[in-house]
Design a protein around this motif. Structure first.
Motif, PDB file in Angstrom:
ATOM      1  N   GLU A  18      -5.357  11.550 -12.642  1.00 35.06           N
ATOM      2  CA  GLU A  18      -6.167  10.472 -13.003  1.00 35.06           C
ATOM      3  C   GLU A  18      -5.445   9.118 -12.685  1.00 35.06           C
ATOM      4  OE1 GLU A  18      -9.193   7.652 -14.779  1.00 35.06           O
ATOM      5  OE2 GLU A  18      -9.178   9.856 -14.202  1.00 35.06           O
ATOM      6  N   LEU A  19      -4.055   9.137 -12.968  1.00 33.88           N
ATOM      7  CA  LEU A  19      -3.307   8.079 -12.569  1.00 33.88           C
ATOM      8  C   LEU A  19      -3.274   7.644 -11.191  1.00 33.88           C
ATOM      9  CD1 LEU A  19      -1.366   5.695 -13.535  1.00 33.88           C
ATOM     10  CD2 LEU A  19       0.616   7.481 -13.581  1.00 33.88           C
ATOM     11  N   GLU A  20      -3.132   8.949 -10.410  1.00 35.82           N
ATOM     12  CA  GLU A  20      -3.225   8.644  -8.917  1.00 35.82           C
ATOM     13  C   GLU A  20      -4.507   8.195  -8.525  1.00 35.82           C
ATOM     14  OE1 GLU A  20      -2.467  12.420  -7.417  1.00 35.82           O
ATOM     15  OE2 GLU A  20      -0.464  12.469  -7.819  1.00 35.82           O
ATOM     16  N   ARG A  21      -5.532   8.520  -9.091  1.00 38.61           N
ATOM     17  CA  ARG A  21      -7.122   8.110  -8.966  1.00 38.61           C
ATOM     18  C   ARG A  21      -7.111   6.614  -9.106  1.00 38.61           C
ATOM     19  NH1 ARG A  21     -11.700   6.696 -11.041  1.00 38.61           N
ATOM     20  NH2 ARG A  21     -11.004   7.338 -13.161  1.00 38.61           N
ATOM     21  N   ARG A  22      -6.436   6.242 -10.402  1.00 40.33           N
ATOM     22  CA  ARG A  22      -6.514   4.634 -10.734  1.00 40.33           C
ATOM     23  C   ARG A  22      -5.716   3.969  -9.846  1.00 40.33           C
ATOM     24  NH1 ARG A  22      -6.350   5.064 -17.333  1.00 40.33           N
ATOM     25  NH2 ARG A  22      -8.518   6.132 -17.707  1.00 40.33           N
ATOM     26  N   THR A  23      -4.734   4.687  -9.382  1.00 43.24           N
ATOM     27  CA  THR A  23      -3.707   3.839  -8.532  1.00 43.24           C
ATOM     28  C   THR A  23      -4.362   3.546  -7.384  1.00 43.24           C
ATOM     29  OG1 THR A  23      -1.869   4.592  -9.668  1.00 43.24           O
ATOM     30  CG2 THR A  23      -1.583   3.808  -7.462  1.00 43.24           C
ATOM     31  N   ARG A  24      -5.145   4.479  -6.713  1.00 39.18           N
ATOM     32  CA  ARG A  24      -5.646   4.289  -5.344  1.00 39.18           C
ATOM     33  C   ARG A  24      -6.928   3.423  -5.475  1.00 39.18           C
ATOM     34  NH1 ARG A  24      -5.296  10.151  -5.223  1.00 39.18           N
ATOM     35  NH2 ARG A  24      -7.527  10.216  -5.866  1.00 39.18           N
ATOM     36  N   ALA A  25      -7.598   3.323  -6.659  1.00 37.11           N
ATOM     37  CA  ALA A  25      -8.552   2.488  -6.891  1.00 37.11           C
ATOM     38  C   ALA A  25      -8.261   1.028  -6.919  1.00 37.11           C
ATOM     39  CB  ALA A  25      -9.317   2.844  -8.018  1.00 37.11           C
ATOM     40  N   MET A  26      -6.878   0.932  -7.656  1.00 38.89           N
ATOM     41  CA  MET A  26      -6.321  -0.294  -7.679  1.00 38.89           C
ATOM     42  C   MET A  26      -5.760  -0.976  -6.161  1.00 38.89           C
ATOM     43  SD  MET A  26      -4.346   0.215 -11.335  1.00 38.89           S
ATOM     44  CE  MET A  26      -3.408  -1.508 -11.391  1.00 38.89           C
ATOM     45  N   GLU A  27      -5.269   0.076  -5.404  1.00 39.32           N
ATOM     46  CA  GLU A  27      -4.746  -0.461  -4.210  1.00 39.32           C
ATOM     47  C   GLU A  27      -5.780  -0.998  -3.147  1.00 39.32           C
ATOM     48  OE1 GLU A  27      -1.871  -0.675  -2.934  1.00 39.32           O
ATOM     49  OE2 GLU A  27      -0.803   0.085  -4.489  1.00 39.32           O
ATOM     50  N   LYS A  28      -7.054  -0.072  -3.336  1.00 45.21           N
ATOM     51  CA  LYS A  28      -8.150  -0.514  -2.760  1.00 45.21           C
ATOM     52  C   LYS A  28      -9.081  -1.319  -3.240  1.00 45.21           C
ATOM     53  CE  LYS A  28      -6.794   2.419   0.388  1.00 45.21           C
ATOM     54  NZ  LYS A  28      -5.745   1.881   1.588  1.00 45.21           N
ATOM     55  N   ALA A  29      -8.688  -1.850  -4.203  1.00 40.61           N
ATOM     56  CA  ALA A  29      -9.694  -3.050  -4.914  1.00 40.61           C
ATOM     57  C   ALA A  29      -9.868  -4.335  -3.852  1.00 40.61           C
ATOM     58  CB  ALA A  29      -9.367  -3.364  -6.253  1.00 40.61           C
ATOM     59  N   PRO A  30     -10.981  -4.864  -3.991  1.00 44.60           N
ATOM     60  CA  PRO A  30     -11.151  -5.896  -3.167  1.00 44.60           C
ATOM     61  C   PRO A  30     -10.745  -7.271  -3.853  1.00 44.60           C
ATOM     62  CG  PRO A  30     -13.242  -5.630  -4.446  1.00 44.60           C
ATOM     63  CD  PRO A  30     -12.384  -4.570  -4.711  1.00 44.60           C
ATOM     64  N   ILE A  31      -9.830  -7.365  -4.889  1.00 47.03           N
ATOM     65  CA  ILE A  31      -9.330  -8.449  -5.589  1.00 47.03           C
ATOM     66  C   ILE A  31      -7.808  -8.072  -5.832  1.00 47.03           C
ATOM     67  CG2 ILE A  31     -11.542  -9.130  -6.803  1.00 47.03           C
ATOM     68  CD1 ILE A  31     -10.383  -7.818  -9.326  1.00 47.03           C
ATOM     69  N   GLY A  32      -7.082  -9.167  -5.914  1.00 48.86           N
ATOM     70  CA  GLY A  32      -5.698  -8.806  -6.154  1.00 48.86           C
ATOM     71  C   GLY A  32      -5.427  -8.410  -7.685  1.00 48.86           C
ATOM     72  N   ILE A  33      -4.369  -7.395  -7.609  1.00 51.12           N
ATOM     73  CA  ILE A  33      -4.222  -6.989  -8.908  1.00 51.12           C
ATOM     74  C   ILE A  33      -2.539  -6.870  -9.395  1.00 51.12           C
ATOM     75  CG2 ILE A  33      -4.354  -4.793 -10.483  1.00 51.12           C
ATOM     76  CD1 ILE A  33      -6.954  -4.076  -9.281  1.00 51.12           C
ATOM     77  N   VAL A  34      -2.182  -7.234 -10.334  1.00 54.48           N
ATOM     78  CA  VAL A  34      -0.892  -7.363 -10.792  1.00 54.48           C
ATOM     79  C   VAL A  34      -0.623  -6.892 -12.124  1.00 54.48           C
ATOM     80  CG1 VAL A  34      -0.284  -9.261  -9.233  1.00 54.48           C
ATOM     81  CG2 VAL A  34      -0.643  -9.738 -11.747  1.00 54.48           C
ATOM     82  N   LEU A  35       0.393  -6.022 -12.344  1.00 52.47           N
ATOM     83  CA  LEU A  35       0.952  -5.636 -13.561  1.00 52.47           C
ATOM     84  C   LEU A  35       2.135  -6.364 -14.194  1.00 52.47           C
ATOM     85  CD1 LEU A  35       0.277  -1.715 -13.642  1.00 52.47           C
ATOM     86  CD2 LEU A  35      -1.060  -3.573 -14.606  1.00 52.47           C
TER      87      LEU A  35
END
Length: 601
Positions: free
Chosen positions: A266-283
């Motif tokens: 699930e973490l890998e899936r979410r990470t891939r989704a975050m990587e390919k998201a059309p907006i910038g994401i930061v933690l």
């Protein structure tokens, strides 16, 4: 009677012996011999069998030696009393009154050894048997202790002998695999492992056994149960203690990591989704000094022009610059202090110094205890949107100025022309009707100007919404509409949220459209429906193939129409976020349904 403890040596743990005999000289002689014969021994002596029982209740002994013929209890009676409370303690019958009968009784009772008192050879055999029995007893105690621990542990545990066969498994192991203990013990490890898993375990075992290898090994393995799908596990393996080259086998603890695997997936899936998201994401980690960035996705890097290494570890303020306003920054800080989400628009700067508009949304991520563990930020480049917004504002300003020009500079000369015609009309007998035609033309121009101004001023937004009575708005609109002799029927006793002025304009145009096309004596009906309302008439209706075209600017089939009325209706509907459709009414006329409306409570 007195008793004493003799023969204690330092170093290894002593073999602890309790010797019971009613002859003190035998006790002393035997203690001295054992002390000289065995490497490490401690001997407690007593002449009283009852005292021996008391000593056993409070002290630990690795072996008991007892005479047979004693007052109170004989040797076998003492053995029976000891076995009731301490069934594993070795018991050696060492007697001077030997007979085949006593020997037979002793062996049948289950004593550890039977010896007749004698010279050094007999004493040496006694010493050897005591040492052997004590070692076996200690092994049993350790095995029983470890077996108890293994049974108590919740994790599946196994022991595999030197031939690769299961020699022990605990209950959790059986629960995991679905096998009975009889099916597992004595079977090879391939009963629960595939070929690749068996090979992996053998390789890891070889590494442990090598002179430079680790003491234990941890590795992933799929356990194949009797029924069901393979279970992903982590195997913690070690070897059983052994001396020299005599390898005795291995022991392992299995841990079911199915949930861990699912979390990783699930973490890998979410990470891939975050990587390919059309907006910038930061933690961001709020628990470290200066709230550093711990993660950025590819879109953030593309927006800002920075490399990942340049962004990680820095506070997000590094994107700010000379034109960054203080108010939105203060709003972000306030939301962080309150632990709340917020959205602001900031002037930020790319690595090359170019300014861009950044729409920033921040939200807290809380752990199981409710404490904020991370902040997540969503960043969207809205520079183009802001440019279009400014351009639209300029266009609206120009449109408003144009409307003022039309309203004043065009309507004024039209009014003058109308007055100039009206003056001579009363003095001239115009049988041809040309003056009337001119006045009609000017009237039509006035209508076109009014509709054009209305359309231009509708825009794509609405004012503040309020609770509006649909029925009251309809009645007010009907009174100000040119509907000739048409009749309005209403069944819409509901209140909705709308811009009241714009809603009345919408209804006016629908009413006038119905009266214009259905005829002067038409019946127009307004009714409430689920999520909105409808306006219907009993006229000829609108052919299905023409229903989309009626909303286009300038489209009209009436001689006196301008073609803007329904266009105005659509603009107002869309400005509210509603939808409008055209169907056939029950009377065969036209019906306009407006839906997507929020009703007031």
């Amino acid at each position: 009677m007195a008793s004493d403890l003799r023969g204690s040596r330092s170093g290894q743990r002593d073999v602890s012996v309790l010797h019971v005999d009613d002859d003190r000289s035998v006790l002393d002689l035997t203690a001295a011999f054992l002390d000289s014969e065995l490497d490490s021994v401690s001997v407690a002596t007593t002449t009283n069998p009852e005292e021996a029982l008391d000593r056993l209740s409070g002290e630990r002994f690795d072996c008991v030696i007892s005479d047979y013929d004693m007052p109170g209890l004989d040797g076998l009676e003492l053995f029976e009393a000891i076995r009731e409370e301490h069934p594993l303690v070795p018991f050696v019958l060492y007697t001077g009154k030997g007979s085949e009968e006593i020997a037979s009784r002793a062996v049948n009772a289950g004593v550890t050894g039977y010896f007749q008192k004698g010279g050094p050879d007999q004493q040496r055999r006694l010493a050897n048997r005591i040492e052997q029995a004590a070692a076996e007893y200690r092994t049993k105690i350790e095995a029983d202790r470890y077996s108890t621990v293994l049974r108590a542990l919740e994790y599946p545990i196994y022991v595999v002998d030197e031939t690769g066969v299961f020699s022990y498994v605990n209950d959790p192991f059986l629960e995991m695999t679905g096998y009975d203990r009889g099916e597992i013990v004595g079977s090879g490890t391939d009963i629960i492992k595939g070929d690749e898993a068996v090979a992996t375990a053998e390789r890891k075992l070889g590494e442990i056994l090598s002179s430079e290898g680790p003491d234990t090994a941890q590795f992933g393995v799929d356990i194949v149960p009797k029924d069901g799908d393979p279970i992903p596990c982590r195997d913690h393996m070690g070897v059983l203690p052994y001396e020299g080259e005599e390898f005795r086998g291995s022991v392992g603890i299995l841990r079911d990591i199915s949930d861990e695997k699912r979390r990783e997936t699930e973490l890998e899936r979410r990470t891939r989704a975050m990587e390919k998201a059309p907006i910038g994401i930061v933690l961001v980690d709020p628990n470290r000094e200066d709230d550093p960035i711990t993660y950025v996705n590819d879109r953030f890097l593309g927006m800002t022009g920075y490399d990942r290494e340049e962004a990680i570890g820095r506070n997000c303020r590094f994107l700010q610059g000379p034109e960054t306003r203080a108010d939105p920054v203060a709003e972000l800080r306030g939301a962080i202090e309150e632990g709340e989400s917020t959205t602001v628009e900031l002037r930020n700067y790319r690595k090359d110094g170019e300014m861009f508009w950044n729409q920033v949304t921040i939200s807290p991520i809380r752990d199981e205890s409710g404490e904020i563990d991370r902040w997540i930020g969503f960043q969207k480049d809205v520079t183009e949107y802001k440019r279009r917004e400014r351009e639209l504002g300029r266009q609206n300003d120009r449109l408003e100025r144009f409307a003022e020009i039309v309203s004043h500079d065009l309507r004024s000369p039209m009014s003058v022309a109308e007055g100039r015609i009206e003056l001579p009309k009363g003095r001239i007998d115009d049988g041809s009707g040309e003056l009337d035609a001119a006045l009609d033309a000017l009237g039509r121009m006035e209508t076109i100007v009014e509709d054009t101004l209305t359309l231009a001023r509708q825009g794509h937004t609405v004012g503040e919404r309020e609770v509006v009575s649909l029925e009251a708005a309809a009645e007010a609109s009907w009174r100000t509409s040119d509907t000739a002799d048409a009749t309005l029927e209403t069944d819409a006793d509901v209140e909705i949220y709308a811009d009241g002025d714009r809603l009345r304009t919408l209804l006016q145009n629908l009413f006038m459209n119905a009266a214009r096309h259905a005829g002067p004596a038409a019946t127009v009906r307004l009714g409430a429906i689920d999520g909105g309302f409808y306006v219907a008439d009993d006229g000829p209706g609108i052919p299905e193939e023409k229903r989309e075209a009626i909303f286009e600017p300038g489209h009209t089939t009436a001689e006196t129409g301008t073609g803007f009325g329904l266009t105005i209706v659509r603009e107002i509907v869309e400005a509210h976020g509603w939808e409008i459709t055209v169907t056939e009414s029950e009377g065969g006329g036209a019906r306009f349904d407006v839906v997507g409306i929020e009703k007031a409570a």
